[in-house]
Design a protein around this motif. Structure first.
Motif, short mmCIF file in Angstrom:
data_model
loop_
_atom_site.label_atom_id
_atom_site.label_comp_id
_atom_site.label_asym_id
_atom_site.label_seq_id
_atom_site.Cartn_x
_atom_site.Cartn_y
_atom_site.Cartn_z
N MET A 1 0.84 -1.19 0.00
CA MET A 1 0.00 0.00 0.00
C MET A 1 0.88 1.24 0.00
O MET A 1 1.95 1.24 0.58
N ARG A 2 0.36 2.29 -0.57
CA ARG A 2 1.02 3.59 -0.51
C ARG A 2 0.45 4.36 0.68
O ARG A 2 -0.77 4.53 0.78
N ILE A 3 1.33 4.78 1.57
CA ILE A 3 0.93 5.42 2.81
C ILE A 3 1.55 6.81 2.88
O ILE A 3 2.73 7.00 2.60
N LEU A 4 0.73 7.79 3.31
CA LEU A 4 1.19 9.15 3.52
C LEU A 4 1.14 9.46 5.01
O LEU A 4 0.12 9.23 5.66
N GLN A 43 -5.36 11.24 -2.20
CA GLN A 43 -6.23 10.48 -3.10
C GLN A 43 -5.85 10.71 -4.55
O GLN A 43 -5.77 9.76 -5.34
N GLN A 44 -5.59 11.97 -4.89
CA GLN A 44 -5.24 12.31 -6.27
C GLN A 44 -3.93 11.67 -6.71
O GLN A 44 -3.75 11.36 -7.88
N ARG A 45 -3.02 11.46 -5.76
CA ARG A 45 -1.70 10.90 -6.09
C ARG A 45 -1.63 9.39 -5.86
O ARG A 45 -0.55 8.81 -5.91
N GLY A 46 -2.76 8.76 -5.60
CA GLY A 46 -2.78 7.31 -5.52
C GLY A 46 -2.40 6.70 -4.18
O GLY A 46 -2.15 5.50 -4.10
N PHE A 47 -2.36 7.52 -3.13
CA PHE A 47 -2.11 6.95 -1.80
C PHE A 47 -3.36 6.20 -1.36
O PHE A 47 -4.48 6.56 -1.71
N GLU A 48 -3.16 5.17 -0.56
CA GLU A 48 -4.27 4.36 -0.09
C GLU A 48 -4.58 4.57 1.39
O GLU A 48 -5.67 4.25 1.84
#
Length: 106
Positions: A1-4, A43-48
């Motif tokens: 997953m991509r996490i910010l 959301q726009q950059r594809g983070f989940e």
């Protein structure tokens, strides 16, 4: 997953999220973005997943059900978060899109 990780979340937490791609708001150039803006940008950059320390986030009148999962930690103090970093990683692993979860850190 991509996490910010938001600016209040300790960057050291990424050591417990080794199975994921982790970025910070600072690395993305979003240090001055509000929590709501971070949700939209992520959301726009594809983070989940967004991990935040903004405990007032759920009370924000403009918070709409986002497509990404949100985990809110009650503190960003590493001395406290680090003690339960394994638990935080387990919660992150279990999150699903659109879920909102809060963790109270002792």
């Amino acid at each position: 997953m991509r996490i910010l990780l938001d600016p209040g979340t300790p960057e050291l937490l990424r050591r417990w999220l080794i199975n994921h791609e982790v970025s910070t708001a600072a690395e993305e150039g979003w240090t001055s973005a509000s929590s709501l803006d971070l949700i939209q940008l992520a959301q726009q950059r594809g983070f989940e997943v967004l991990i935040s320390t903004d405990v007032s986030l759920k009370h924000h009148p403009n918070l709409q059900r986002p497509a990404i999962a949100i985990l809110v930690l009650s503190t960003g103090e590493w001395g406290r978060v680090g003690v339960i970093a394994d638990n935080v990683a387990d919660v992150v692993d279990a999150l699903r899109p659109g879920e909102y979860c809060e963790m109270t850190i002792p």
